[in-house]
Design a protein around this motif. Structure first.
Motif, PDB file in Angstrom:
ATOM      1  N   LYS A  10       0.854  -1.194   0.000  1.00 22.87           N
ATOM      2  CA  LYS A  10       0.000   0.000   0.000  1.00 22.87           C
ATOM      3  C   LYS A  10       0.894   1.250   0.000  1.00 22.87           C
ATOM      4  O   LYS A  10       1.881   1.310   0.724  1.00 22.87           O
ATOM      5  CB  LYS A  10      -0.908   0.016   1.230  1.00 22.87           C
ATOM      6  N   LEU A  11       0.541   2.229  -0.831  1.00 21.62           N
ATOM      7  CA  LEU A  11       1.209   3.533  -0.780  1.00 21.62           C
ATOM      8  C   LEU A  11       0.126   4.545  -0.413  1.00 21.62           C
ATOM      9  O   LEU A  11      -0.640   4.981  -1.284  1.00 21.62           O
ATOM     10  CB  LEU A  11       1.842   3.888  -2.126  1.00 21.62           C
ATOM     11  N   THR A  12       0.043   4.867   0.870  1.00 20.48           N
ATOM     12  CA  THR A  12      -1.016   5.779   1.310  1.00 20.48           C
ATOM     13  C   THR A  12      -0.478   7.156   1.687  1.00 20.48           C
ATOM     14  O   THR A  12      -1.184   8.145   1.553  1.00 20.48           O
ATOM     15  CB  THR A  12      -1.806   5.185   2.497  1.00 20.48           C
ATOM     16  N   THR A  13       0.771   7.198   2.206  1.00 29.24           N
ATOM     17  CA  THR A  13       1.382   8.490   2.539  1.00 29.24           C
ATOM     18  C   THR A  13       2.873   8.427   2.167  1.00 29.24           C
ATOM     19  O   THR A  13       3.403   7.342   1.896  1.00 29.24           O
ATOM     20  CB  THR A  13       1.302   8.835   4.048  1.00 29.24           C
ATOM     21  N   ILE A  14       3.524   9.584   2.248  1.00 26.29           N
ATOM     22  CA  ILE A  14       4.982   9.597   2.038  1.00 26.29           C
ATOM     23  C   ILE A  14       5.713   9.689   3.386  1.00 26.29           C
ATOM     24  O   ILE A  14       6.935   9.862   3.416  1.00 26.29           O
ATOM     25  CB  ILE A  14       5.455  10.718   1.080  1.00 26.29           C
ATOM     26  N   ASP A  15       4.972   9.579   4.482  1.00 25.46           N
ATOM     27  CA  ASP A  15       5.556   9.814   5.815  1.00 25.46           C
ATOM     28  C   ASP A  15       6.751   8.911   6.116  1.00 25.46           C
ATOM     29  O   ASP A  15       7.667   9.320   6.826  1.00 25.46           O
ATOM     30  CB  ASP A  15       4.499   9.633   6.913  1.00 25.46           C
ATOM     31  N   HIS A  16       6.719   7.668   5.652  1.00 26.82           N
ATOM     32  CA  HIS A  16       7.781   6.709   5.971  1.00 26.82           C
ATOM     33  C   HIS A  16       8.945   6.778   4.977  1.00 26.82           C
ATOM     34  O   HIS A  16       9.928   6.062   5.136  1.00 26.82           O
ATOM     35  CB  HIS A  16       7.216   5.287   6.007  1.00 26.82           C
ATOM     36  N   PHE A  17       8.848   7.628   3.965  1.00 22.72           N
ATOM     37  CA  PHE A  17       9.914   7.669   2.954  1.00 22.72           C
ATOM     38  C   PHE A  17      11.161   8.374   3.498  1.00 22.72           C
ATOM     39  O   PHE A  17      11.073   9.413   4.131  1.00 22.72           O
ATOM     40  CB  PHE A  17       9.437   8.407   1.689  1.00 22.72           C
ATOM     41  N   ASP A  18      12.322   7.766   3.214  1.00 24.75           N
ATOM     42  CA  ASP A  18      13.591   8.445   3.459  1.00 24.75           C
ATOM     43  C   ASP A  18      14.306   8.583   2.110  1.00 24.75           C
ATOM     44  O   ASP A  18      13.765   8.184   1.067  1.00 24.75           O
ATOM     45  CB  ASP A  18      14.432   7.674   4.494  1.00 24.75           C
ATOM     46  N   GLU A  19      15.528   9.114   2.134  1.00 21.71           N
ATOM     47  CA  GLU A  19      16.227   9.382   0.873  1.00 21.71           C
ATOM     48  C   GLU A  19      16.453   8.094   0.073  1.00 21.71           C
ATOM     49  O   GLU A  19      16.318   8.077  -1.157  1.00 21.71           O
ATOM     50  CB  GLU A  19      17.554  10.077   1.152  1.00 21.71           C
ATOM     51  N   ASN A  20      16.800   7.000   0.768  1.00 20.88           N
ATOM     52  CA  ASN A  20      17.027   5.734   0.062  1.00 20.88           C
ATOM     53  C   ASN A  20      15.785   5.275  -0.678  1.00 20.88           C
ATOM     54  O   ASN A  20      15.862   4.801  -1.815  1.00 20.88           O
ATOM     55  CB  ASN A  20      17.441   4.633   1.055  1.00 20.88           C
TER      56      ASN A  20
END
Ligand code: CP
Length: 316
Positions: A10-20
């Protein structure tokens, strides 16, 4: 190419995204631009549920799905049982029961995904939730910025306009801050929200227009507030807060103009600047197809549906 961990279907938010994670998506998008293609263990079915209107996001996902060779099922919200009171959760559980592997949902309710049954293992992509976030737009915007500058950390980025109603402003500012960019916000003070305080600096557009690398304009989201309560005329808006030709002339020679579109020509940007040499507005749309191919592919990898992957330069 690393795979995502279990649960990232699931892609619901970008909150967990880091640069990698951002760079992983960008590299995959480049691969698709260069002719990467997928083979599946069985036919893969997808559908796109748009409870709010869309030109770009819906068609871009459809194009990405078509290029990936998925079977696309038409879902027309107006003619579905939503009109009989069916909940979004029941609609998605139904689609899973029918064999749909992945759905893109745009919905006017912020965080609509929070009320969904956690046992539904169908792939889910947030195509924009109210004024919440727009993860696929944010990732395609990161792709566009990276393609231009090959970094984020040294950049000064102005996000200008109707900030509080904009899901693009919310998710782009959050991720750009995490990636190390310096962010400025401008626009009517009544459309600035305290949630932006920790992400950047609220300024007058004229104080930074000659310093920033990216001028990211936002559409006035008239569908999210009572426009009759706003006493700004279109002409006043452009001259006070928008990108006029006079302001564009002050931009650094290397600076670019971005806008998620649809564009209100003559309101947030003077019409002819949309096609100017500094504008990347249509490039954002082109990049969006490859980024959405990357987003879908990572979900299909996590779901174990991909048999093999190969380069085929004639694929795109
Ligand atoms: N940028 C964007 O989300 O456009 P649409 O509303 O047309 O999908």
């Amino acid at each position: 190419m690393e795979n995502l961990s279990i649960g990232d279907y699931k892609l619901t938010t970008i909150d967990h995204f880091d640069e990698n994670m951002v760079m992983h998506k960008i590299k995959l998008a480049y691969q698709f631009r260069d002719g990467f293609r997928m083979h599946y263990k069985r036919p893969v079915y997808c559908t796109n549920l748009f409870f709010e209107n869309s030109t770009r996001t819906k068609t871009s996902f459809e194009m990405a799905e078509a290029k990936l060779g998925l079977k696309i099922l038409d879902f027309d919200v107006q003619h579905s049982s939503v009109s009989k009171g069916e909940t979004l959760d029941d609609t998605l559980l139904t689609l899973q029961a029918l064999g749909v592997d992945i759905a893109v949902v745009r919905h006017p309710q912020n965080k609509f995904y929070r009320s969904l049954n956690p046992d539904n293992s169908m792939g889910l992509i947030n195509g924009g939730d109210g004024s919440g976030q727009h993860p696929s737009q944010t990732l395609l915007d990161m792709f566009t910025i990276y393609d231009e500058f090959q970094n984020f950390a040294n950049l000064k980025i102005l996000i200008a306009g109707d900030l509080i109603h904009s899901r693009v402003a919310h998710s782009n500012a959050k991720l750009l801050k995490k990636l190390g960019a310096q962010i400025f916000f401008s626009g009517p003070v009544e459309w600035y929200g305290s949630e932006f305080d920790q992400l950047g600096t609220y300024v007058d557009i004229d104080d930074v227009i000659d310093q920033v690398d990216v001028v990211m304009l936002l559409r006035i989201q008239t569908e999210r507030f009572d426009a009759s309560q706003n006493d700004l005329s279109v002409d006043q808006y452009l001259s006070k807060y928008g990108l006029t030709k006079q302001r564009a002339e002050k931009m650094k020679p290397t600076a670019i103009i971005m806008h998620p579109a649809p564009v209100n020509r003559g309101t947030e940007i003077e019409g002819e600047l949309v096609e100017s040499s500094a504008s990347r507005i249509f490039q954002q749309m082109t990049n969006g197809v490859f980024m959405r191919m990357a987003i879908i592919t990572d979900i299909l990898r996590t779901k174990g549906l991909i048999e093999s992957e190969e380069f085929n330069e004639s694929a795109n």
